[in-house]
Enzyme design. Structure first.
Site, short mmCIF file in Angstrom:
data_model
loop_
_atom_site.label_atom_id
_atom_site.label_comp_id
_atom_site.label_asym_id
_atom_site.label_seq_id
_atom_site.Cartn_x
_atom_site.Cartn_y
_atom_site.Cartn_z
N CYS A 160 -6.66 61.08 18.95
CA CYS A 160 -5.74 60.51 17.94
C CYS A 160 -6.08 59.08 17.54
O CYS A 160 -5.76 58.67 16.42
CB CYS A 160 -4.30 60.64 18.40
N CYS B 222 -4.24 64.64 17.30
CA CYS B 222 -5.05 64.65 18.51
C CYS B 222 -6.23 65.63 18.44
O CYS B 222 -6.90 65.84 19.46
CB CYS B 222 -4.17 64.93 19.73
N LYS C 55 3.16 66.70 29.24
CA LYS C 55 3.33 65.59 28.32
C LYS C 55 4.27 66.02 27.21
O LYS C 55 4.02 67.00 26.51
CB LYS C 55 1.98 65.18 27.73
N ARG D 124 2.01 53.69 19.63
CA ARG D 124 1.29 54.08 18.42
C ARG D 124 0.91 52.87 17.58
O ARG D 124 -0.06 52.90 16.85
CB ARG D 124 2.10 55.13 17.66
N GLU E 253 2.62 74.70 32.61
CA GLU E 253 1.53 73.83 32.16
C GLU E 253 0.76 73.27 33.36
O GLU E 253 -0.47 73.19 33.35
CB GLU E 253 2.08 72.65 31.34
N LYS F 92 4.68 62.81 31.87
CA LYS F 92 4.79 61.70 30.91
C LYS F 92 5.81 62.05 29.85
O LYS F 92 5.71 63.16 29.30
CB LYS F 92 3.42 61.50 30.28
N SER G 28 5.19 53.30 26.85
CA SER G 28 5.47 52.08 26.11
C SER G 28 6.96 51.87 25.85
O SER G 28 7.48 50.78 26.05
CB SER G 28 4.68 52.09 24.80
C1 PBG Z 1 -2.44 59.79 22.96
C2 PBG Z 1 -1.56 59.12 23.93
C3 PBG Z 1 -0.25 58.67 23.71
C4 PBG Z 1 0.14 57.99 24.86
C5 PBG Z 1 -0.92 58.07 25.76
N1 PBG Z 1 -1.97 58.79 25.17
C6 PBG Z 1 0.61 58.73 22.52
C7 PBG Z 1 0.94 59.95 21.84
O1 PBG Z 1 0.78 61.07 22.33
O2 PBG Z 1 1.40 59.80 20.71
C8 PBG Z 1 1.46 57.31 25.04
C9 PBG Z 1 1.48 56.13 25.92
C10 PBG Z 1 2.64 55.22 25.77
O3 PBG Z 1 3.57 55.43 24.97
O4 PBG Z 1 2.62 54.22 26.48
N2 PBG Z 1 -2.71 61.13 23.13
ZN ZN Z 2 -3.79 62.04 21.25
#
Ligand code: PBG
Ligand code: ZN
Length: 323
Positions: free
Chosen positions: A122, A130, A195, A205, A233, A248, A274
């Site tokens: 991504c 992605c 995830k 992002r 999963e 996550k 984040s």
């Molecule tokens: C990308 C990815 C993301 C995060 C880690 N790897 C964002 C998403 O899936 O949009 C999020 C990490 C965070 O918010 O700290 N595949």
């Molecule tokens: Zn991604």
């Protein structure tokens, strides 16, 4: 033995007694600190919605890594922001790509530090999804080839662990196969196994410049309402060869972390993402909460739930408190 014989408060009376009976201990070596690497030199640009976190060029990243290592933090996870994005995510699996060069530089200058690489597309696609877009959605099986190629190029650069975060079906098997064929059968995979399609990724992002330009990620990331599907999963990722399973986000998914810990005999990692970081920092800035205490409480909860590895933007602050 009920009251008045049993008085649980006896074991809370002094700091020494509380320390004696404490069940969960955080250690800096549990933490992995996320870093966002950009092109250029001498660049250290703060991320608006993530105070204290920066997009850094490779030279600055290496300096940061020396500090992280000196704090005893377990490792870093790298996200790359390339100069050019295209439909084919070509920067993701380029041996001269931003992450690949960053890994080589870190390994040269701070050889003792564990380097994990996030494996996804991504940050490298012009549309921010992605994987490969076919008929308006991400095509699973074509994307697997990109992911496998990226993982191998990270391994060639010297990564210690690769961490696929894309949520394509079969990605762990595809990456494991390619790594093994390329002479990296010893390299562990930490799979972002459960995830979720989460609002907590908002600030990331901006940091990774990876917001999807159309639609959202709900056709590949999980529905926050589902727990049993997370177990499926994780079981699949394990069968395909994952060494570490990640959940996550973390705090809103402690039940998933706990179930994973009870069910699978592998280390469980959790990503305090984040939005989890930023909401604590923002409320602390407003004076509404004690940020330091909430940081430690949230991290302790994640570990208590069963995660022995925590990816967190608080790694440095928490490590300093734990010194
Ligand atoms: C990308 C990815 C993301 C995060 C880690 N790897 C964002 C998403 O899936 O949009 C999020 C990490 C965070 O918010 O700290 N595949
Ligand atoms: Zn991604």
């Amino acid at each position: 033995m009920p009251f008045p014989i049993d008085r649980p408060r006896r074991l809370r009376r002094t700091p020494a007694i509380r320390a004696l009976v404490r069940e969960t201990h955080l250690q800096p070596s549990n933490f992995i600190f996320p870093l966002f690497v950009v092109e250029g030199e001498g660049i250290r640009k703060e991320i608006g919605a993530m105070p204290g976190n920066f997009q850094m060029s490779i030279d600055e990243t290496v300096r940061e890594c020396a500090l992280i290592h000196s704090l005893g933090i377990g490792g870093v996870i790298l996200f790359g922001i390339p100069k050019h994005k295209d439909e084919e995510a070509s920067g993701a699996f380029d041996d001269e790509g931003i992450v690949q060069r960053a890994v080589r530089a870190i390994k040269r200058e701070v050889p003792g530090l564990l380097v994990v690489t996030d494996v996804c597309n991504c940050e490298y696609t012009s549309h921010g999804h992605c994987g490969k877009i076919v008929d308006g959605d991400v095509d699973n099986d074509i994307t697997l080839e990109w992911l496998a190629a990226s993982a191998v190029s990270h391994a060639r650069a010297g990564a210690d662990i690769v961490a696929p975060s894309d949520m394509m079906d079969g990605r762990v098997a595809a990456i494991r196969d390619s790594l093994d064929e390329s002479g990296f059968s010893h390299l562990p995979i930490m799979a972002y196994a459960a995830k979720y399609a989460s609002s907590y990724y908002g600030p990331f992002r901006e940091a990774a410049e990876s917001a999807p330009q159309f639609g959202d990620r709900r056709t590949y990331q999980m529905d926050p309402a589902n727990a049993r599907e997370a177990m499926k999963e994780m079981a699949l990722d394990l069968e395909e060869g994952a060494d570490i399973l990640m959940v996550k986000p973390a705090l809103a998914y402690l039940d998933i972390i706990r179930q994973a810990y009870d069910r699978f005999e592998v280390p469980i990692a959790a990503y305090q993402v984040s939005g989890e970081f930023s909401q604590i920092v923002a409320a602390a800035r407003l004076g509404w909460i004690d940020g330091e205490r909430m940081m430690m409480e949230s991290l302790t909860s994640i570990k208590r739930a069963g995660a022995s590895i925590i990816l967190t933007y608080f790694a440095k602050d928490a490590a300093r408190l734990l010194q």
